[in-house]
Design a protein around this motif. Structure first.
Motif, short mmCIF file in Angstrom:
data_model
loop_
_atom_site.label_atom_id
_atom_site.label_comp_id
_atom_site.label_asym_id
_atom_site.label_seq_id
_atom_site.Cartn_x
_atom_site.Cartn_y
_atom_site.Cartn_z
N GLY A 56 -55.19 -14.01 -49.23
CA GLY A 56 -54.63 -14.76 -48.12
C GLY A 56 -54.24 -16.17 -48.48
O GLY A 56 -53.79 -16.93 -47.61
N ASN A 57 -54.39 -16.55 -49.74
CA ASN A 57 -54.02 -17.89 -50.18
C ASN A 57 -52.56 -17.87 -50.64
O ASN A 57 -52.25 -17.96 -51.83
CB ASN A 57 -54.93 -18.36 -51.31
CG ASN A 57 -56.37 -18.45 -50.87
OD1 ASN A 57 -56.65 -18.81 -49.74
ND2 ASN A 57 -57.29 -18.11 -51.77
N ARG A 79 -55.40 -9.25 -33.14
CA ARG A 79 -53.98 -8.94 -33.33
C ARG A 79 -53.58 -9.41 -34.73
O ARG A 79 -53.20 -10.59 -34.91
CB ARG A 79 -53.14 -9.64 -32.27
CG ARG A 79 -53.35 -9.12 -30.85
CD ARG A 79 -52.30 -9.68 -29.89
NE ARG A 79 -52.35 -11.14 -29.85
CZ ARG A 79 -53.16 -11.83 -29.06
NH1 ARG A 79 -54.00 -11.20 -28.26
NH2 ARG A 79 -53.13 -13.14 -29.07
N PRO A 80 -53.70 -8.53 -35.71
CA PRO A 80 -53.38 -8.95 -37.09
C PRO A 80 -51.91 -9.34 -37.21
O PRO A 80 -51.02 -8.61 -36.75
CB PRO A 80 -53.68 -7.69 -37.92
CG PRO A 80 -54.50 -6.81 -37.03
CD PRO A 80 -54.10 -7.12 -35.62
N GLU A 81 -51.66 -10.49 -37.78
CA GLU A 81 -50.30 -10.96 -37.99
C GLU A 81 -50.13 -11.29 -39.48
O GLU A 81 -50.74 -12.23 -39.98
CB GLU A 81 -50.00 -12.18 -37.14
CG GLU A 81 -50.07 -11.91 -35.64
CD GLU A 81 -49.77 -13.16 -34.82
OE1 GLU A 81 -49.47 -14.20 -35.44
OE2 GLU A 81 -49.85 -13.09 -33.59
N ARG A 99 -54.96 -18.85 -41.77
CA ARG A 99 -55.63 -19.86 -40.95
C ARG A 99 -56.67 -19.20 -40.07
O ARG A 99 -56.42 -18.15 -39.47
CB ARG A 99 -54.61 -20.60 -40.08
CG ARG A 99 -53.60 -21.43 -40.89
CD ARG A 99 -52.64 -22.16 -39.97
NE ARG A 99 -51.69 -22.95 -40.72
CZ ARG A 99 -51.92 -24.20 -41.14
NH1 ARG A 99 -53.09 -24.77 -40.84
NH2 ARG A 99 -51.00 -24.87 -41.82
N ALA A 100 -57.84 -19.81 -40.00
CA ALA A 100 -58.94 -19.26 -39.21
C ALA A 100 -58.55 -19.16 -37.74
O ALA A 100 -57.77 -19.95 -37.22
CB ALA A 100 -60.18 -20.12 -39.37
N GLU A 107 -63.89 -16.79 -41.12
CA GLU A 107 -64.67 -16.45 -39.91
C GLU A 107 -65.99 -15.75 -40.26
O GLU A 107 -66.96 -15.84 -39.48
CB GLU A 107 -63.84 -15.57 -38.98
CG GLU A 107 -62.60 -16.23 -38.41
CD GLU A 107 -61.37 -16.06 -39.29
OE1 GLU A 107 -60.28 -16.44 -38.86
OE2 GLU A 107 -61.52 -15.51 -40.41
N LEU A 108 -66.04 -15.07 -41.39
CA LEU A 108 -67.28 -14.42 -41.79
C LEU A 108 -68.36 -15.46 -42.13
O LEU A 108 -69.56 -15.13 -42.13
CB LEU A 108 -67.05 -13.50 -42.99
CG LEU A 108 -66.25 -12.24 -42.66
CD1 LEU A 108 -65.87 -11.51 -43.96
CD2 LEU A 108 -67.06 -11.30 -41.77
N TRP A 109 -67.94 -16.68 -42.42
CA TRP A 109 -68.88 -17.76 -42.67
C TRP A 109 -69.22 -18.50 -41.38
O TRP A 109 -70.39 -18.81 -41.12
CB TRP A 109 -68.29 -18.74 -43.68
CG TRP A 109 -68.05 -18.15 -45.04
CD1 TRP A 109 -66.86 -17.69 -45.55
CD2 TRP A 109 -69.03 -17.91 -46.06
NE1 TRP A 109 -67.04 -17.19 -46.81
CE2 TRP A 109 -68.35 -17.33 -47.15
CE3 TRP A 109 -70.41 -18.16 -46.16
CZ2 TRP A 109 -69.01 -16.97 -48.33
CZ3 TRP A 109 -71.06 -17.80 -47.34
CH2 TRP A 109 -70.36 -17.22 -48.39
N THR A 110 -68.22 -18.78 -40.56
CA THR A 110 -68.47 -19.62 -39.38
C THR A 110 -69.27 -18.91 -38.30
O THR A 110 -69.96 -19.57 -37.52
CB THR A 110 -67.14 -20.11 -38.78
OG1 THR A 110 -66.27 -19.00 -38.50
CG2 THR A 110 -66.43 -21.05 -39.76
#
Length: 276
Positions: free
Chosen positions: A138-139, A183-185, A192-193, A268-271
């Protein structure tokens, strides 16, 4: 030829594809070719270690891409066991990549500087295999494709990766198919989170209905943690061998590496852990 006899072609190859040379092991692994690829440009002993380590990393990048691509295919087929198996194999590859920095970490500034000039503007930053992995994570950054304008096939492959779903995109698409409000975009920009995605992962961890997806979340977190370890080891290795000097490819060296190491993958898996 009788019914029980099968003729098979001679598939033995040696150096340069010449038939019939070497042991079966050497032919299978193409060892003559492999061991002919190291060409130091100086007489400094440390340069060979640098070249071999770099080539090993490149091979591991390709292997990791292979495993992540298999994981993506399995995600699209809703095959969680195969997803987890591919990600698990990939984490072992990542572990070896992280530890491979040990081969370079103790190189002194004098050793590195004694052969640095011979590779000119060459830089690991220019690795297309590594950039492909970054896009899968995703980078994404379309501007980086300019480096490959004169290499059409590589440019085309990276353009496709830029425009296609990454590993996390496919994971979020699976969450959506399982009834979570995501909603995957697919974007050509850096991921971006999202509050929406964070809420979906929180439900995976807190609602029994979605508990079967927790192993996927943890497997992705294993991937993300190892990406951070890789970046931190890269940062420390560069800091030790060359300090704050600009990178050979024109990058800002430590500044860029430090910023990269501070960016969480699959944020999000971290936050979600802040409120659990």
């Amino acid at each position: 030829m009788g019914h029980d006899t099968v003729e098979t072609p001679n598939l033995s190859f040696g150096r340069g594809g010449e038939p019939g040379r070497g042991t079966p092991y050497a032919r299978y692994a193409r060892l003559d070719e492999l061991h002919s690829l190291q060409h130091p440009r100086s007489k400094v002993p440390a340069e060979l270690s640098f070249i071999v380590t770099t080539q090993v990393m490149e091979l591991l990048f390709d292997l990791l891409r292979h495993e992540w691509t298999l994981a993506q295919q399995a995600l699209r087929e809703d095959d969680l066991p195969s997803v987890l198996a591919a990600l698990r194999r990939g984490t072992h590859v990542q572990d070896v990549l992280v530890e491979s920095w040990d081969l370079l970490a103790t190189m002194t500034p004098q050793e590195f500087n004694s052969f640095r000039s011979v590779f000119g503007e060459a830089s690991g930053f220019q690795s297309s295999a590594f950039l492909h992995l970054e896009f899968l994570l995703g980078n994404k950054n379309a501007a980086l494709l300019k480096m490959y304008d004169e290499v059409p096939q590589t440019h085309a492959e990276l353009t496709e990766a830029l425009r296609s779903p990454g590993l996390y995109d496919d994971a979020l698409a699976l969450l959506a198919r399982r009834g979570l409000a995501v909603r995957p975009e697919v974007s050509e920009q850096r991921y971006r989170a999202s509050d929406e995605v964070e809420a979906a992962w929180r439900r995976v961890y807190t609602e029994p209905e979605f508990a079967a997806l927790q192993p996927l979340a943890e497997a992705l977190l294993d991937v993300a943690e190892r990406v951070t370890r890789w970046r931190q080891r890269h940062l420390n290795a560069v800091k030790r061998t060359m300090g704050g000097k600009p990178g050979s490819g024109g990058s800002s060296g430590l500044t860029w590496l430090r910023k990269s190491a501070e960016q969480d993958v699959f944020p999000e898996l971290w936050t979600i852990r802040d409120g659990m």
